[in-house]
Design a protein around this motif. Structure first.
Motif, short mmCIF file in Angstrom:
data_model
loop_
_atom_site.label_atom_id
_atom_site.label_comp_id
_atom_site.label_asym_id
_atom_site.label_seq_id
_atom_site.Cartn_x
_atom_site.Cartn_y
_atom_site.Cartn_z
N GLU A 1 0.83 -1.20 0.00
CA GLU A 1 0.00 0.00 0.00
C GLU A 1 0.87 1.25 0.00
N ALA A 2 1.99 1.19 0.72
CA ALA A 2 2.92 2.33 0.72
C ALA A 2 3.47 2.57 -0.68
N GLU A 3 3.80 1.49 -1.38
CA GLU A 3 4.29 1.62 -2.75
C GLU A 3 3.26 2.32 -3.64
N SER B 1 14.17 9.77 -11.20
CA SER B 1 14.57 8.36 -11.19
C SER B 1 14.67 7.81 -9.77
N LYS B 2 15.05 8.65 -8.81
CA LYS B 2 15.17 8.17 -7.43
C LYS B 2 13.82 8.01 -6.73
N LYS C 1 11.80 -1.61 3.97
CA LYS C 1 11.31 -0.44 4.70
C LYS C 1 12.23 0.76 4.54
N SER C 2 13.54 0.55 4.68
CA SER C 2 14.47 1.67 4.57
C SER C 2 14.46 2.25 3.15
N HIS C 3 14.32 1.38 2.15
CA HIS C 3 14.25 1.86 0.77
C HIS C 3 12.98 2.68 0.54
N LEU C 4 11.88 2.21 1.08
CA LEU C 4 10.63 2.95 0.94
C LEU C 4 10.73 4.33 1.58
N LEU C 5 11.37 4.41 2.73
CA LEU C 5 11.54 5.71 3.40
C LEU C 5 12.41 6.65 2.57
N ARG C 6 13.49 6.11 1.99
CA ARG C 6 14.36 6.95 1.14
C ARG C 6 13.59 7.43 -0.08
N THR C 7 12.84 6.53 -0.68
CA THR C 7 12.07 6.90 -1.87
C THR C 7 10.99 7.92 -1.51
N LEU C 8 10.40 7.76 -0.36
CA LEU C 8 9.41 8.73 0.12
C LEU C 8 10.05 10.11 0.24
N GLY C 9 11.25 10.17 0.80
CA GLY C 9 11.94 11.45 0.93
C GLY C 9 12.26 12.07 -0.42
N GLU C 10 12.69 11.26 -1.37
CA GLU C 10 12.98 11.76 -2.71
C GLU C 10 11.71 12.29 -3.38
N THR C 11 10.60 11.63 -3.13
CA THR C 11 9.34 12.06 -3.72
C THR C 11 8.88 13.38 -3.13
N VAL C 12 9.06 13.53 -1.82
CA VAL C 12 8.75 14.82 -1.18
C VAL C 12 9.60 15.92 -1.82
N ASP C 13 10.87 15.65 -2.00
CA ASP C 13 11.78 16.64 -2.58
C ASP C 13 11.35 17.02 -3.99
N ARG D 1 8.75 17.73 4.79
CA ARG D 1 10.07 17.10 4.92
C ARG D 1 10.12 16.19 6.15
N GLU D 2 9.28 16.45 7.13
CA GLU D 2 9.24 15.59 8.32
C GLU D 2 8.66 14.21 8.00
N ILE D 3 7.86 14.13 6.93
CA ILE D 3 7.18 12.88 6.62
C ILE D 3 8.16 11.73 6.45
N ALA D 4 9.30 12.00 5.82
CA ALA D 4 10.24 10.93 5.52
C ALA D 4 11.37 10.82 6.54
N MET D 5 11.33 11.61 7.59
CA MET D 5 12.40 11.56 8.59
C MET D 5 12.26 10.30 9.45
N THR D 6 13.37 9.64 9.68
CA THR D 6 13.36 8.47 10.56
C THR D 6 13.34 8.94 12.01
N GLY D 7 12.82 8.10 12.87
CA GLY D 7 12.77 8.44 14.28
C GLY D 7 11.64 9.37 14.65
N VAL D 8 10.73 9.62 13.68
CA VAL D 8 9.60 10.51 13.96
C VAL D 8 8.42 9.70 14.47
#
Length: 248
Positions: free
Chosen positions: A157-159, A199-200, A208-220, A241-248
């Motif tokens: 669903e995240a994808e 592309s990113k 999970k870590s890849h999805l978070l990185r991709t989420l951050g790239e999409t926000v950017d 930008r907080e959406i993709a931050m880890t530890g939130v």
């Protein structure tokens, strides 16, 4: 798979059938095959205006039966839009045929590439393009849901949500460049350097870590594509930008 010759035979027969149908006041060929265009993979698009006394329901039902009997066509779905009903068929050989019907003779979008088959084809005002703020807002909602899904370990669903947000960002880029926005038709016409930056945002694995990185790239990418959205971007960009931050 169908051949170009198959497509032309189907087109010619549909034109013949439509000219003989007294409920149709006018007709036109639209889409990529107008003027001999298109390629090996192009589908068929024909559109018709109805006389005042014609029933849309009866015309659709009759043409569905005729497409089945003439070509073995299967009715896939309908798409109503601005008074027009687009009926989509799949023929043997995987040839897609879209037939659309509109009451009256104003059945052509303004500036739409077409070839009049019979009758008088009158242009109507096209549907307005999507508003940048609306597109941006949809992307934000998808991004919020994507982060929630990642934390819930709902990675498929995240994808879906990340990909949907990326598409909204690409729509904004198409608006920025004056390109078509529907069904991804303008994406490949964007400048190569613009597409490269996306592309990113493509998802290669459901880690999970890849999805978070991709989420951050999409926000950017969304923020960088939103220069014409307005002040709402400035108001919430730090929150995004907080959406993709880890530890939130």
């Amino acid at each position: 798979m169908f051949s170009v010759e198959d497509r032309e035979r189907v087109r010619d027969r549909i034109v013949q059938m439509s000219r003989a149908d007294q409920r149709l006041s006018s007709g036109a060929l639209i889409g990529s095959t107008v003027g001999g265009g298109g390629d090996r993979w192009s589908d068929l698009d024909l559109t018709f205006g109805l006389v005042d006394t014609a029933s849309m329901e009866e015309v659709l039902a009759d043409w569905t039966d005729r497409m089945a009997s003439e070509f073995g066509a299967v009715h896939l779905f309908d798409l109503p839009h601005l008074g027009t009903v687009y009926r989509v068929f799949l023929l043997p050989g995987n040839l897609q045929v879209d037939l659309s019907f509109t009451p009256g003779d104003k059945f052509l979008g303004k500036g739409l590439k077409h070839e009049t088959l019979f009758g008088k084809a009158v242009e109507r005002e096209p549907a307005p393009p999507p508003q940048p703020k609306q597109v941006f807002g949809m992307a934000v909602v998808y991004l919020l849901h994507a982060r929630a899904c990642i934390e819930r370990n709902r990675f498929w669903e995240a994808e879906y949500c990340i990909s949907a947000a990326r598409n909204q960002a690409l729509i904004l880029e198409c608006l920025n460049h004056g390109l078509r926005t529907s069904y991804g038709r303008g994406y490949d016409d964007l400048p190569p350097e613009t597409l490269k930056t996306f592309s990113k945002t493509l998802i290669g694995t459901l880690d999970k870590s890849h999805l978070l990185r991709t989420l951050g790239e999409t926000v950017d990418r969304l923020l960088k594509s939103s220069q014409n959205v307005g002040e709402v971007v400035l108001k919430i960009q730090s929150q995004l930008r907080e959406i993709a931050m880890t530890g939130v």
